[in-house]
Design a protein around this motif. Structure first.
Motif, PDB file in Angstrom:
ATOM      1  N   ALA A  80      -1.738   5.258 -12.127  1.00  0.00           N
ATOM      2  CA  ALA A  80      -2.737   4.622 -11.264  1.00  0.00           C
ATOM      3  C   ALA A  80      -2.140   3.425 -10.926  1.00  0.00           C
ATOM      4  CB  ALA A  80      -4.079   4.511 -11.961  1.00  0.00           C
ATOM      5  N   VAL A  81      -2.724   2.634  -9.712  1.00  0.00           N
ATOM      6  CA  VAL A  81      -2.135   1.549  -9.157  1.00  0.00           C
ATOM      7  C   VAL A  81      -3.352   0.350  -8.750  1.00  0.00           C
ATOM      8  CG1 VAL A  81      -0.673   0.486  -7.498  1.00  0.00           C
ATOM      9  CG2 VAL A  81      -0.065   2.390  -8.580  1.00  0.00           C
ATOM     10  N   GLU A  82      -3.199  -0.704  -9.088  1.00  0.00           N
ATOM     11  CA  GLU A  82      -4.355  -1.706  -8.703  1.00  0.00           C
ATOM     12  C   GLU A  82      -3.497  -2.666  -7.818  1.00  0.00           C
ATOM     13  OE1 GLU A  82      -7.657  -4.547 -10.465  1.00  0.00           O
ATOM     14  OE2 GLU A  82      -5.846  -3.704 -11.944  1.00  0.00           O
ATOM     15  N   LEU A  83      -4.084  -2.889  -6.413  1.00  0.00           N
ATOM     16  CA  LEU A  83      -3.303  -4.153  -5.774  1.00  0.00           C
ATOM     17  C   LEU A  83      -4.043  -5.443  -6.192  1.00  0.00           C
ATOM     18  CD1 LEU A  83      -3.561  -2.587  -2.429  1.00  0.00           C
ATOM     19  CD2 LEU A  83      -1.587  -3.192  -3.393  1.00  0.00           C
ATOM     20  N   ILE A  84      -3.487  -6.559  -6.691  1.00  0.00           N
ATOM     21  CA  ILE A  84      -3.916  -7.805  -7.105  1.00  0.00           C
ATOM     22  C   ILE A  84      -3.685  -8.799  -5.861  1.00  0.00           C
ATOM     23  CG2 ILE A  84      -3.812  -9.678  -8.798  1.00  0.00           C
ATOM     24  CD1 ILE A  84      -4.609  -6.859 -10.008  1.00  0.00           C
ATOM     25  N   PRO A  85      -4.682  -9.285  -5.257  1.00  0.00           N
ATOM     26  CA  PRO A  85      -4.778 -10.317  -4.286  1.00  0.00           C
ATOM     27  C   PRO A  85      -4.011 -11.425  -4.542  1.00  0.00           C
ATOM     28  CG  PRO A  85      -6.920  -9.598  -4.853  1.00  0.00           C
ATOM     29  CD  PRO A  85      -6.104  -9.057  -5.638  1.00  0.00           C
ATOM     30  N   TYR A 100      -0.720   1.450 -13.951  1.00  0.00           N
ATOM     31  CA  TYR A 100      -1.307   1.820 -15.192  1.00  0.00           C
ATOM     32  C   TYR A 100      -0.667   3.253 -15.493  1.00  0.00           C
ATOM     33  CZ  TYR A 100      -4.715  -1.953 -14.365  1.00  0.00           C
ATOM     34  OH  TYR A 100      -5.239  -2.990 -14.028  1.00  0.00           O
ATOM     35  N   TYR A 101      -0.675   3.635 -16.830  1.00  0.00           N
ATOM     36  CA  TYR A 101      -0.222   5.169 -17.128  1.00  0.00           C
ATOM     37  C   TYR A 101      -1.515   5.624 -18.166  1.00  0.00           C
ATOM     38  CZ  TYR A 101       4.183   3.148 -15.807  1.00  0.00           C
ATOM     39  OH  TYR A 101       5.240   2.877 -15.001  1.00  0.00           O
ATOM     40  N   SER A 102      -1.762   6.843 -17.860  1.00  0.00           N
ATOM     41  CA  SER A 102      -2.550   7.744 -18.700  1.00  0.00           C
ATOM     42  C   SER A 102      -2.063   7.754 -20.044  1.00  0.00           C
ATOM     43  CB  SER A 102      -3.095   8.932 -18.013  1.00  0.00           C
ATOM     44  OG  SER A 102      -1.839   9.709 -17.979  1.00  0.00           O
ATOM     45  N   ALA A 103      -3.027   8.091 -21.011  1.00  0.00           N
ATOM     46  CA  ALA A 103      -2.575   8.141 -22.559  1.00  0.00           C
ATOM     47  C   ALA A 103      -1.503   9.449 -22.620  1.00  0.00           C
ATOM     48  CB  ALA A 103      -3.826   8.511 -23.023  1.00  0.00           C
ATOM     49  N   ASP A 116      -0.672 -10.489  -4.079  1.00  0.00           N
ATOM     50  CA  ASP A 116       0.321 -10.984  -5.294  1.00  0.00           C
ATOM     51  C   ASP A 116       1.185  -9.859  -6.015  1.00  0.00           C
ATOM     52  OD1 ASP A 116       0.869 -13.359  -6.976  1.00  0.00           O
ATOM     53  OD2 ASP A 116       0.349 -11.729  -8.557  1.00  0.00           O
ATOM     54  N   SER A 117       0.682  -8.862  -6.391  1.00  0.00           N
ATOM     55  CA  SER A 117       1.451  -7.712  -7.079  1.00  0.00           C
ATOM     56  C   SER A 117       0.579  -6.686  -7.322  1.00  0.00           C
ATOM     57  CB  SER A 117       1.818  -8.260  -8.572  1.00  0.00           C
ATOM     58  OG  SER A 117       0.704  -8.603  -9.206  1.00  0.00           O
ATOM     59  N   ARG A 158       0.765  -1.332  -0.066  1.00  0.00           N
ATOM     60  CA  ARG A 158       0.010   0.060   0.018  1.00  0.00           C
ATOM     61  C   ARG A 158       0.770   1.206   0.266  1.00  0.00           C
ATOM     62  NH1 ARG A 158      -4.959  -1.724   4.108  1.00  0.00           N
ATOM     63  NH2 ARG A 158      -6.188  -2.955   2.629  1.00  0.00           N
ATOM     64  N   GLU A 159       2.168   1.282   0.736  1.00  0.00           N
ATOM     65  CA  GLU A 159       2.815   2.352   0.570  1.00  0.00           C
ATOM     66  C   GLU A 159       3.489   2.288  -0.578  1.00  0.00           C
ATOM     67  OE1 GLU A 159       7.363   3.167   2.621  1.00  0.00           O
ATOM     68  OE2 GLU A 159       5.924   2.163   3.839  1.00  0.00           O
ATOM     69  N   VAL A 160       3.780   1.505  -1.266  1.00  0.00           N
ATOM     70  CA  VAL A 160       4.387   1.502  -2.754  1.00  0.00           C
ATOM     71  C   VAL A 160       3.422   2.350  -3.683  1.00  0.00           C
ATOM     72  CG1 VAL A 160       5.253   0.456  -4.642  1.00  0.00           C
ATOM     73  CG2 VAL A 160       5.831  -0.310  -2.506  1.00  0.00           C
ATOM     74  N   ALA A 161       2.127   1.713  -3.390  1.00  0.00           N
ATOM     75  CA  ALA A 161       0.954   2.247  -4.374  1.00  0.00           C
ATOM     76  C   ALA A 161       0.751   3.763  -4.079  1.00  0.00           C
ATOM     77  CB  ALA A 161      -0.244   1.289  -3.962  1.00  0.00           C
ATOM     78  N   ALA A 162       0.851   4.175  -2.841  1.00  0.00           N
ATOM     79  CA  ALA A 162       0.570   5.593  -2.368  1.00  0.00           C
ATOM     80  C   ALA A 162       1.603   6.546  -3.007  1.00  0.00           C
ATOM     81  CB  ALA A 162       0.541   5.812  -0.884  1.00  0.00           C
ATOM     82  N   HIS A 163       2.864   5.950  -3.058  1.00  0.00           N
ATOM     83  CA  HIS A 163       4.080   6.640  -3.681  1.00  0.00           C
ATOM     84  C   HIS A 163       4.038   6.988  -5.229  1.00  0.00           C
ATOM     85  CE1 HIS A 163       6.894   5.960  -0.026  1.00  0.00           C
ATOM     86  NE2 HIS A 163       6.280   7.110   0.414  1.00  0.00           N
ATOM     87  N   LEU A 164       3.593   5.697  -5.838  1.00  0.00           N
ATOM     88  CA  LEU A 164       3.191   5.809  -7.324  1.00  0.00           C
ATOM     89  C   LEU A 164       2.212   6.672  -7.616  1.00  0.00           C
ATOM     90  CD1 LEU A 164       4.009   1.995  -7.991  1.00  0.00           C
ATOM     91  CD2 LEU A 164       5.576   3.926  -8.481  1.00  0.00           C
ATOM     92  N   GLN A 165       1.029   6.630  -6.833  1.00  0.00           N
ATOM     93  CA  GLN A 165      -0.078   7.481  -7.345  1.00  0.00           C
ATOM     94  C   GLN A 165       0.400   9.056  -7.132  1.00  0.00           C
ATOM     95  OE1 GLN A 165      -2.893   5.228  -5.010  1.00  0.00           O
ATOM     96  NE2 GLN A 165      -3.651   4.325  -6.849  1.00  0.00           N
ATOM     97  N   GLN A 166       1.311   9.357  -6.539  1.00  0.00           N
ATOM     98  CA  GLN A 166       1.586  10.707  -6.311  1.00  0.00           C
ATOM     99  C   GLN A 166       1.929  11.234  -7.480  1.00  0.00           C
ATOM    100  OE1 GLN A 166       3.905  11.432  -2.829  1.00  0.00           O
ATOM    101  NE2 GLN A 166       2.595  10.533  -1.654  1.00  0.00           N
TER     102      GLN A 166
END
Length: 86
Positions: free
Chosen positions: A36-41, A60-63, A55-56, A23-31
């Motif tokens: 955008a980031v999705e957590l895969i269970p 995602y990157y915007s256009a 799992d991972s 979740r910390e990695v996702a928060a950093h990336l989403q800044q």
């Protein structure tokens, strides 16, 4: 996922990384603008308690993602890979 986000471009996986750190990695990336980031269970059947609950991450990157920010993404992922292992 916002409609301006395209298909996943990257996947980040560290098998023993705790949920809170994912979740910390996702928060950093989403800044970073355009990310955008999705957590895969975890998909193990039965659930493997020795592995992370996640799992991972799918990244995602915007256009209109500014490629100049790609180095920031790589830097964040490299940091967590070094600290917690591949």
């Amino acid at each position: 996922m916002p409609s301006s986000i395209e298909h996943p471009q990257e996947r980040f996986r560290c098998p023993k990384l705790p949920l809170a750190v994912y979740r910390e990695v996702a928060a950093h990336l989403q800044q970073i603008p355009g990310v955008a980031v999705e957590l895969i269970p975890q998909q193990s059947q039965p659930f493997d308690y020795t592995q992370s609950q996640v799992d991972s991450l799918r990244i995602y990157y915007s256009a209109d993602f500014d490629a100049g920010f790609q180095e920031r993404v790589k830097g964040i992922l490299n940091y967590y890979s070094q600290v917690y292992g591949n």
